[in-house]
Scaffold this active site. Structure first.
Site, PDB file in Angstrom:
ATOM      1  N   ASP A 179      47.022  45.599  34.424  1.00  0.00           N
ATOM      2  CA  ASP A 179      47.899  46.351  33.521  1.00  0.00           C
ATOM      3  C   ASP A 179      49.358  46.079  33.853  1.00  0.00           C
ATOM      4  O   ASP A 179      50.207  46.052  32.969  1.00  0.00           O
ATOM      5  CB  ASP A 179      47.576  47.849  33.613  1.00  0.00           C
ATOM      6  N   GLU A 192      36.024  47.059  40.237  1.00  0.00           N
ATOM      7  CA  GLU A 192      36.934  45.907  40.326  1.00  0.00           C
ATOM      8  C   GLU A 192      37.445  45.731  41.759  1.00  0.00           C
ATOM      9  O   GLU A 192      37.497  44.619  42.290  1.00  0.00           O
ATOM     10  CB  GLU A 192      38.109  46.097  39.364  1.00  0.00           C
TER      11      GLU A 192
HETATM   12  C1  5RP Z   1      40.176  47.366  33.554  1.00  0.00           C
HETATM   13  C2  5RP Z   1      41.375  46.654  34.045  1.00  0.00           C
HETATM   14  C3  5RP Z   1      41.899  45.545  33.204  1.00  0.00           C
HETATM   15  O1  5RP Z   1      41.951  44.389  33.961  1.00  0.00           O
HETATM   16  C4  5RP Z   1      43.284  45.910  32.732  1.00  0.00           C
HETATM   17  O2  5RP Z   1      43.226  47.167  32.089  1.00  0.00           O
HETATM   18  C5  5RP Z   1      43.845  44.863  31.787  1.00  0.00           C
HETATM   19  O3  5RP Z   1      43.097  44.885  30.608  1.00  0.00           O
HETATM   20  P1  5RP Z   1      43.430  43.950  29.381  1.00  0.00           P
HETATM   21  O4  5RP Z   1      43.115  42.566  29.784  1.00  0.00           O
HETATM   22  O5  5RP Z   1      42.527  44.471  28.278  1.00  0.00           O
HETATM   23  O6  5RP Z   1      44.884  44.146  29.042  1.00  0.00           O
HETATM   24  O7  5RP Z   1      41.925  46.935  35.073  1.00  0.00           O
HETATM   25  O8  5RP Z   1      39.841  48.459  34.363  1.00  0.00           O
END
Ligand code: 5RP
Length: 223
Positions: free
Chosen positions: A84, A103
């Site tokens: 994010d 993760e």
């Molecule tokens: C999920 C995560 C994702 O890696 C993060 O939210 C980025 O997501 P996106 O690729 O849809 O922008 O941490 O828990």
């Protein structure tokens, strides 16, 4: 280029880091979905994947990629995931997709973390994106007060009007108003609060490499 096209670009670029015959660690989110779709083209050249969420597992299996349990594998050569936010040292905020706990577990099992992100995620200081924290529900109100003492505002993440339930059966607090200038110290501190399952600051499991999607192409950042 649209954000979606940038995600496709870095999703394909990440294939470079996948070793033949290996089991690859796979994250969660819309950027990782692009990587999974690209990985399908080389599914006969890898042994399979370890996945960080039910959603990614379902996508991998639908494409014919074998998914191993984390307990079946000692160490992974590489873990590919989005973020994010990612700062100039490779520290990240993750958990926008509520998969932060698994993760972090799969990242900790991997020798190299390759972050794939479009350039909107690259920041000087972590904290503009609301910080996800997976919590045991009975501790949520007290943890919210602890964040308030740090200047943050914590809100229980909802889905369809009720608290979202993670793959681990817990809840997510999203915390706004924080400026995370010292990610390692912050992650250490919050991880010790009773009832915190996982804080979405990835400092101890930071990225080693970031493939950043820009209109000029993919920039490779090494940390
Ligand atoms: C999920 C995560 C994702 O890696 C993060 O939210 C980025 O997501 P996106 O690729 O849809 O922008 O941490 O828990």
């Amino acid at each position: 280029m649209t954000q979606d096209e940038l995600k496709t670009l870095v999703g394909h670029a990440a294939l470079y880091y996948v070793e033949a015959d290996s089991i690859v660690g796979v994250g969660t989110g819309s950027t990782v979905n692009k990587f999974i779709d690209a990985l399908a083209a080389m599914k006969d050249r890898i042994a399979g994947a370890v996945s960080s969420s039910v959603a990614s597992t379902e996508r991998l299996q639908a494409l014919g990629i074998r998914v191993f349990d984390t307990t079946e594998v000692d160490e992974l050569a590489v873990y590919i995931d989005g973020a994010d936010e990612i700062d100039h040292a490779g520290y990240m905020i993750k958990g926008g997709g509520a998969a932060l706990t698994r993760e972090k577990i799969v990242a900790a099992q991997s020798r190299q973390f390759v972050c794939i992100a479009d350039e909107s995620k690259y920041v000087a200081t972590l904290g503009c994106f609301p910080l996800p924290v997976e919590v045991i529900p009975m501790a949520a109100r007290r943890i919210a007060r602890q964040f308030a003492a740090l200047g943050g505002t914590a809100t229980v993440r909802l889905k369809d009007g009720v608290p979202l339930v993670t793959d681990n059966g817990q809840q997510i607090l999203d915390v706004t108003g924080l400026k995370i200038s010292h990610p390692l110290a912050f992650e250490s501190q919050v991880s010790q609060w009773p009832g915190v399952v996982t804080v979405g600051v990835f400092a101890f499991q930071k990225a080693n490499v970031c493939l950043l999607g820009t209109p000029d192409g993919v920039k490779t950042l090494a940390f």
